[in-house]
Design an enzyme around this catalytic site. Structure first.
Site, PDB file in Angstrom:
ATOM      1  N   LYS A 166       0.886  -6.211  -1.344  1.00 27.25           N
ATOM      2  CA  LYS A 166       1.787  -6.913  -2.202  1.00 27.25           C
ATOM      3  C   LYS A 166       2.210  -7.213  -3.724  1.00 27.25           C
ATOM      4  O   LYS A 166       3.368  -7.703  -4.268  1.00 27.25           O
ATOM      5  CB  LYS A 166       1.770  -8.353  -1.569  1.00 27.25           C
ATOM      6  CG  LYS A 166       1.654  -8.183   0.067  1.00 27.25           C
ATOM      7  CD  LYS A 166       3.166  -8.171   1.016  1.00 27.25           C
ATOM      8  CE  LYS A 166       3.481  -7.779   2.444  1.00 27.25           C
ATOM      9  NZ  LYS A 166       1.609  -7.930   3.006  1.00 27.25           N
ATOM     10  N   GLU A 211       8.632 -16.720   0.940  1.00 36.64           N
ATOM     11  CA  GLU A 211       8.208 -16.801   2.612  1.00 36.64           C
ATOM     12  C   GLU A 211       6.394 -16.123   2.556  1.00 36.64           C
ATOM     13  O   GLU A 211       6.678 -14.968   1.880  1.00 36.64           O
ATOM     14  CB  GLU A 211       9.213 -15.445   2.937  1.00 36.64           C
ATOM     15  CG  GLU A 211       8.479 -14.288   3.865  1.00 36.64           C
ATOM     16  CD  GLU A 211       8.939 -13.791   2.532  1.00 36.64           C
ATOM     17  OE1 GLU A 211       9.722 -14.015   1.804  1.00 36.64           O
ATOM     18  OE2 GLU A 211       8.426 -12.569   2.343  1.00 36.64           O
ATOM     19  N   SER A 249      -3.407  -0.529   3.083  1.00 36.86           N
ATOM     20  CA  SER A 249      -2.755  -1.573   1.912  1.00 36.86           C
ATOM     21  C   SER A 249      -3.429  -2.796   1.522  1.00 36.86           C
ATOM     22  O   SER A 249      -3.029  -3.270   0.805  1.00 36.86           O
ATOM     23  CB  SER A 249      -1.302  -1.868   3.442  1.00 36.86           C
ATOM     24  OG  SER A 249      -2.133  -2.654   4.443  1.00 36.86           O
TER      25      SER A 249
HETATM   26  C1  PLP Z   1       1.750  -7.638   4.247  1.00 34.12           C
HETATM   27  C2  PLP Z   1       1.032  -6.436   4.586  1.00 34.12           C
HETATM   28  C3  PLP Z   1       1.440  -5.668   4.966  1.00 34.12           C
HETATM   29  C4  PLP Z   1       3.075  -5.061   5.879  1.00 34.12           C
HETATM   30  O1  PLP Z   1       4.246  -5.499   5.207  1.00 34.12           O
HETATM   31  P1  PLP Z   1       4.396  -4.151   4.750  1.00 34.12           P
HETATM   32  O2  PLP Z   1       5.884  -4.559   3.812  1.00 34.12           O
HETATM   33  O3  PLP Z   1       5.128  -2.984   6.207  1.00 34.12           O
HETATM   34  O4  PLP Z   1       4.100  -3.561   4.108  1.00 34.12           O
HETATM   35  C5  PLP Z   1       0.840  -4.814   5.691  1.00 34.12           C
HETATM   36  N1  PLP Z   1      -0.638  -4.488   5.239  1.00 34.12           N
HETATM   37  C6  PLP Z   1      -1.271  -5.678   4.341  1.00 34.12           C
HETATM   38  C7  PLP Z   1      -2.705  -5.665   4.144  1.00 34.12           C
HETATM   39  C8  PLP Z   1      -0.205  -6.828   4.010  1.00 34.12           C
HETATM   40  O5  PLP Z   1      -0.701  -7.858   3.653  1.00 34.12           O
END
Ligand code: PLP
Length: 405
Positions: A95, A117, A384
């Site tokens: 993020k 948000e 992610s």
């Molecule tokens: C917010 C989040 C997601 C999902 O959001 P995307 O916009 O689909 O990437 C996935 N993994 C993590 C670790 C997140 O914080």
């Protein structure tokens, strides 16, 4: 629908074929047009790009490693599995790539106040972080239920000097938090920039967020060519709004040999209100500014959703993913809560990495697919985020006890 056209989208109206666009009340048109204008100017501006590169490197910790998961690879007995380590970034998830890009844009536009948000709180923390770093006032809208589920992240935002506003409307989760943020933006648009956290919403957000996240795929492409001297065969990423997935996928769209798999939240199975797999139970609709796949009933009422991971728990999916799916360029599957929890434990035990529950959905997909793939294949999984925020919840689900209890 060729691969080449897929890469050139969206068009000037923010459309990816029938998806995307700008479905907002008149009051939001002006701020969105201003944002579009400023964003595309910044994108062409070498100074802006240099400043962005500087902060991505010096503050966020880029580039992130592309790590060969040797024990996971051996255990599954199939392709070599690489993890793109977005979990190692400052604040613990991808993020921050988008948050840093948008705050630099906000400063360029002379905005002094930032709103956002958040669902699980990861985007709220990333936004509070960059706002603190540049000394801008920051307000984060978060569903009251999410505030309780993710108390740790609420404290982090508060420590960073942000005001966290619990939203009491409706299901009291992410969708309502987005509504509140939009309401605030309309009212305070002169002073305020809204840092939307995923590749979703009215144009230009989906294309802008994708472009801020494509650094994931640009790096991964360079790194795999260095390590393996060839492109990967398969990319896997979890899909909430879709930003980490599109960030990884986008630079590979023109490489037809590279397959792409997005993994949605299957929750407790594909039963209405018990999952968030938009491509399984969803249909074409408009939600919060854009046209895409939406979980809705036959009257167009948005359905309740469920996932063990708050970050994937949203009723609609980013429009570019809907387009890539139609074009046959990407495939979308889902992992259930139980599969994600198994993957969470497996990655911790085999690799010494505790993933975010969101990312564990992508790990679950590689666990499912790898055994049937040849050993000379290469898979990149986007990790992610890291799982610190999920430890208490996972411990509870897994029935862990502290010694002596
Ligand atoms: C917010 C989040 C997601 C999902 O959001 P995307 O916009 O689909 O990437 C996935 N993994 C993590 C670790 C997140 O914080």
């Amino acid at each position: 629908m060729t691969v080449a056209t897929a890469k050139e989208l969206p068009d000037d109206h923010g459309r990816f074929g029938p998806y995307g666009g700008r479905y907002v009340p008149e009051t939001l048109m002006h701020p969105l047009l201003e944002l579009e204008h400023e964003y595309f100017r910044a994108q062409q501006d070498g100074d802006f790009q240099r400043e962005l590169q500087y902060y991505l490197r010096e503050f966020c910790g880029r580039p992130t490693p592309l790590y060969l998961a040797e024990r996971l690879t051996r255990e599954l007995g199939g392709p070599r599995i690489y993890l793109k380590r977005e979990d190692l970034l400052h604040t613990g998830a991808h993020k921050i790539n988008n948050a840093i890009g948008q705050i630099l844009l906000a400063r360029r536009m002379g905005k002094t106040r930032i709103i956002a948000e958040t669902g699980a709180g990861q985007h709220g923390v990333a936004t509070a972080t960059v706002a603190a770093m540049f000394g801008l006032k920051c307000v984060i809208y978060m569903g009251a239920v999410d505030c309780e589920r993710q108390a740790l992240n609420v404290y982090r935002m508060q420590m960073l000097g942000a005001e966290v506003v619990p939203v009491q409307a409706g299901q009291r989760t992410l969708k309502e938090a987005v509504n509140e943020a939009m309401r605030d933006w309309v009212t305070n648009v002169r002073s305020t920039h809204y840092i939307l956290g995923t590749a979703y919403g009215a144009h230009p957000y989906p294309v802008m967020v994708r472009n801020f996240q494509r650094v994931i795929g640009d790096e991964a492409r360079r790194q795999i060519l260095e390590k393996e001297k060839r492109l990967p065969d398969l990319l896997i990423a979890c899909v909430g709004g879709g930003s980490n997935a599109i960030g990884l996928f986008y630079p590979f769209i023109g490489d037809e040999s590279v397959r792409m798999l997005g993994v949605e939240a299957g929750g407790e199975g594909i039963v209405p209100e018990r999952h968030a797999a938009r491509f399984q139970g969803g249909s074409l609709g408009v939600l919060q500014g854009t046209r895409s796949y939406v979980l809705q009933d036959e009257h167009g009422q948005i359905q309740l959703t469920h996932s063990v991971s708050a970050g994937l728990d949203y009723a609609a999916v980013g429009p570019e993913h809907a387009w890539l799916r139609d074009a046959g360029r990407a495939e979308y599957s889902y992992a259930t809560d139980d599969q994600a929890l198994d993957a969470f434990t497996k990655l911790a035990r085999l690799e010494g990495i505790i993933p975010a529950l969101e990312s564990a959905h992508a790990i679950a997909a590689v666990i499912e697919r790898a055994p049937a793939m040849a050993k000379d294949r290469i898979v990149i999984v986007n990790l992610s985020g890291r799982g610190d925020k999920d430890v208490a919840q996972a411990a509870d689900k897994l029935g862990l006890r502290t010694p002596g209890n």
